[in-house]
Design a protein around this motif. Structure first.
Motif, short mmCIF file in Angstrom:
data_model
loop_
_atom_site.label_atom_id
_atom_site.label_comp_id
_atom_site.label_asym_id
_atom_site.label_seq_id
_atom_site.Cartn_x
_atom_site.Cartn_y
_atom_site.Cartn_z
N THR A 92 -23.39 -17.88 -11.04
CA THR A 92 -24.22 -19.03 -11.35
C THR A 92 -24.29 -19.17 -12.86
OG1 THR A 92 -26.31 -17.79 -11.49
CG2 THR A 92 -25.62 -18.57 -9.30
N GLU A 93 -24.89 -20.24 -13.33
CA GLU A 93 -25.02 -20.44 -14.77
C GLU A 93 -25.93 -19.39 -15.38
OE1 GLU A 93 -26.24 -24.41 -15.57
OE2 GLU A 93 -24.26 -25.28 -15.12
N GLU A 94 -26.89 -18.89 -14.60
CA GLU A 94 -27.84 -17.92 -15.14
C GLU A 94 -27.37 -16.48 -15.02
OE1 GLU A 94 -28.63 -20.20 -12.76
OE2 GLU A 94 -29.42 -21.69 -14.20
N ARG A 95 -26.54 -16.20 -14.02
CA ARG A 95 -26.14 -14.81 -13.77
C ARG A 95 -24.77 -14.76 -13.13
NH1 ARG A 95 -28.91 -10.15 -13.00
NH2 ARG A 95 -30.88 -11.31 -13.15
N VAL A 96 -23.93 -13.83 -13.61
CA VAL A 96 -22.66 -13.54 -12.96
C VAL A 96 -22.63 -12.03 -12.70
CG1 VAL A 96 -21.40 -15.48 -13.94
CG2 VAL A 96 -21.45 -13.32 -15.17
N GLY A 97 -22.10 -11.64 -11.56
CA GLY A 97 -22.03 -10.23 -11.23
C GLY A 97 -20.98 -9.96 -10.17
N PHE A 98 -20.41 -8.75 -10.21
CA PHE A 98 -19.33 -8.40 -9.29
C PHE A 98 -19.56 -6.99 -8.76
CE2 PHE A 98 -17.95 -11.34 -12.53
CZ PHE A 98 -17.38 -12.36 -11.78
N LEU A 99 -19.52 -6.87 -7.44
CA LEU A 99 -19.72 -5.59 -6.76
C LEU A 99 -18.37 -5.04 -6.35
CD1 LEU A 99 -21.97 -3.71 -5.52
CD2 LEU A 99 -21.66 -5.01 -3.39
N TYR A 100 -18.06 -3.81 -6.78
CA TYR A 100 -16.77 -3.22 -6.45
C TYR A 100 -16.86 -1.70 -6.55
CZ TYR A 100 -16.30 -3.04 -11.57
OH TYR A 100 -16.50 -2.81 -12.91
N SER A 101 -15.79 -1.01 -6.20
CA SER A 101 -15.78 0.45 -6.21
C SER A 101 -14.77 0.97 -7.23
CB SER A 101 -15.45 1.01 -4.82
OG SER A 101 -14.18 0.56 -4.39
N GLU A 102 -15.07 2.15 -7.75
CA GLU A 102 -14.20 2.82 -8.71
C GLU A 102 -13.96 4.25 -8.24
OE1 GLU A 102 -15.33 0.76 -13.00
OE2 GLU A 102 -16.29 2.62 -12.41
N GLY A 103 -12.84 4.83 -8.71
CA GLY A 103 -12.56 6.23 -8.40
C GLY A 103 -11.25 6.42 -7.68
N THR A 104 -10.62 7.56 -7.92
CA THR A 104 -9.34 7.88 -7.29
C THR A 104 -9.50 8.58 -5.95
OG1 THR A 104 -9.25 9.96 -8.56
CG2 THR A 104 -8.17 8.03 -9.53
N ASP A 105 -10.66 9.20 -5.72
CA ASP A 105 -10.92 9.89 -4.46
C ASP A 105 -11.55 8.90 -3.49
OD1 ASP A 105 -11.62 11.46 -2.33
OD2 ASP A 105 -12.67 12.97 -3.52
N TRP A 106 -10.84 8.56 -2.44
CA TRP A 106 -11.32 7.54 -1.50
C TRP A 106 -12.57 8.00 -0.75
CZ3 TRP A 106 -8.20 3.36 1.26
CH2 TRP A 106 -7.40 2.68 0.32
N GLU A 107 -12.81 9.29 -0.66
CA GLU A 107 -13.98 9.79 0.04
C GLU A 107 -15.17 9.95 -0.90
OE1 GLU A 107 -14.19 10.08 3.31
OE2 GLU A 107 -12.17 9.27 3.36
N ALA A 108 -14.97 9.70 -2.19
CA ALA A 108 -16.06 9.85 -3.16
C ALA A 108 -15.96 8.75 -4.21
CB ALA A 108 -15.98 11.23 -3.82
N GLN A 109 -16.14 7.53 -3.74
CA GLN A 109 -16.08 6.38 -4.63
C GLN A 109 -17.42 6.17 -5.34
OE1 GLN A 109 -13.19 3.73 -4.72
NE2 GLN A 109 -12.42 5.80 -4.44
N GLN A 110 -17.35 5.46 -6.44
CA GLN A 110 -18.56 5.03 -7.15
C GLN A 110 -18.68 3.53 -6.96
OE1 GLN A 110 -18.78 4.73 -11.64
NE2 GLN A 110 -20.21 6.44 -11.37
N VAL A 169 -24.53 1.52 -8.32
CA VAL A 169 -25.34 1.25 -7.14
C VAL A 169 -25.55 2.53 -6.35
CG1 VAL A 169 -25.53 -0.08 -5.00
CG2 VAL A 169 -24.54 -1.13 -7.04
N THR A 170 -24.44 3.27 -6.13
CA THR A 170 -24.52 4.55 -5.43
C THR A 170 -23.24 5.34 -5.66
OG1 THR A 170 -24.95 5.63 -3.29
CG2 THR A 170 -23.55 3.67 -3.27
N GLU A 171 -23.33 6.65 -5.52
CA GLU A 171 -22.18 7.56 -5.55
C GLU A 171 -22.62 8.91 -4.98
OE1 GLU A 171 -20.80 8.59 -9.48
OE2 GLU A 171 -22.83 8.71 -10.26
N PRO A 172 -21.73 9.67 -4.35
CA PRO A 172 -20.40 9.21 -3.92
C PRO A 172 -20.51 8.38 -2.65
CG PRO A 172 -20.76 11.44 -3.19
CD PRO A 172 -21.99 11.05 -3.97
N PHE A 173 -19.49 7.57 -2.39
CA PHE A 173 -19.47 6.72 -1.21
C PHE A 173 -18.06 6.66 -0.68
CE2 PHE A 173 -19.86 2.81 1.30
CZ PHE A 173 -21.11 2.98 1.88
N SER A 174 -17.93 6.64 0.65
CA SER A 174 -16.60 6.59 1.26
C SER A 174 -15.99 5.20 1.09
CB SER A 174 -16.71 6.95 2.74
OG SER A 174 -15.44 7.06 3.33
#
Length: 317
Positions: free
Chosen positions: A115-133, A151-156
């Motif tokens: 939106t004009e007031e806020r932009v944001g993107f939710l995604y995961s990072e990390g090389t270990d698929w069973e312990a993503q950030q 938001v949370t870690e670790p996450f599958s």
């Protein structure tokens, strides 16, 4: 003697004609390559100019002037319908990391706020698929500065993802992961400071695949389950900001049993809540696109059938 003079004159005329022809041909041989070189030079210059000009980005419209582009493997956003672009500091592949089988030509539905007031993107990072950030990258000044929160870690391996804000401070993120066949783990996170920090809500202990979720205010939220051949809607509701979740009661008329099977997220309509329930991925009643409208007068705990909603009306609900 006269004949000799005439013969000599004839020879001279022939010689002059031959010399003129040779000169003309020689002149053409010199001028033609020069002309070709000039044309080639002009063509090369045009090619260089075209190559030097950057490819014009084609906007994917989100809301009026606010748009984005994923061309050249880079996420760019615009607040004036593509006249000016702002590069988002994230790799394109990160935006699609996890369990996703789309074509990557458009962002995953509901995985972003734009939106004009806020932009944001939710995604995961990390090389270990069973312990993503799981992270949320956002800006509140149209991309001049960026912040990233965990938001949370670790996450599958993340499958379902949804983020949204109801106001400047309150927002929610709903994610699922670790899918095995038709079972997975899903959880809701809330923010009360505009996305800078997140808190996990109580787990519902439901392991069916989540199909949607959302909040209508800062305390009332919903989670809808069932994506693989559902036979009835399963909707959970919280009235205390996710501290407790209860399964809502949906009173389904007999003629619509196993017809309307997948609950969409309710919306407020005055003092009541309204919800559409669709036919799921394999529904064929009246063409498969007709939905059922249900009404709740007790803040989402119980739902009563109201009417059928044709596709053209459902799209504007």
């Amino acid at each position: 003697m006269k004949n000799h003079l005439l013969l000599g004159a004839g020879v001279m005329v022939i010689a002059l004609v031959i010399m003129a022809v040779i000169y003309h041909q020689s002149s053409n041989r010199v001028s033609l390559p020069q002309s070709a070189l000039i044309n080639n030079s002009q063509e090369n210059s045009l090619d260089e100019i075209e190559q030097a000009q950057p490819e014009q980005l084609q906007p994917v419209t989100v809301d009026d002037a606010v748009t984005y582009s994923l061309q050249n493997d880079q996420l760019n956003i615009s607040f004036n319908n593509g006249e000016d672009w702002v590069e988002v500091p994230v790799e394109k592949d990160q935006l699609f990391a996890g369990e996703y089988n789309g074509n990557k030509q458009a962002l995953i539905d509901n995985s972003y706020v734009l939106t004009e007031e806020r932009v944001g993107f939710l995604y995961s990072e990390g090389t270990d698929w069973e312990a993503q950030q799981i992270v949320f990258l956002f800006s509140v000044d149209q991309g001049e500065t960026w912040e990233k929160s965990v938001v949370t870690e670790p996450f599958s391996v993340m499958r379902f993802r949804k983020v949204d804000f109801l106001n400047d401070r309150f927002g929610y993120a709903i994610i699922s992961g670790g899918r095995t066949m038709s079972q997975e783990y899903s959880v809701v996170f809330l923010t009360h400071d505009g996305g800078k920090s997140w808190e996990e809500t109580t787990y519902t202990e439901v392991t069916r695949l989540i199909s949607d979720g959302g909040f209508v205010d800062e305390t009332t939220g919903f989670l809808s389950y069932g994506t693989i051949n559902p036979v009835e809607p399963m909707l959970y509701v919280t009235e205390d900001g996710g501290n407790t979740w209860n399964q809502a009661s949906i009173i389904m008329p007999e003629e619509y049993h196993e017809v309307f099977v997948n609950a969409e997220i309710p919306v407020k309509e005055g003092e009541r809540l309204k919800m559409l329930i669709n036919q799921g991925p394999t529904g064929d009643y009246a063409g498969g696109l007709v939905k059922g409208e249900f009404i709740s007068t007790d803040n989402g705990q119980t739902w009563d059938f109201s009417k059928e909603v044709p596709p053209d009306e459902a799209e504007h609900e």
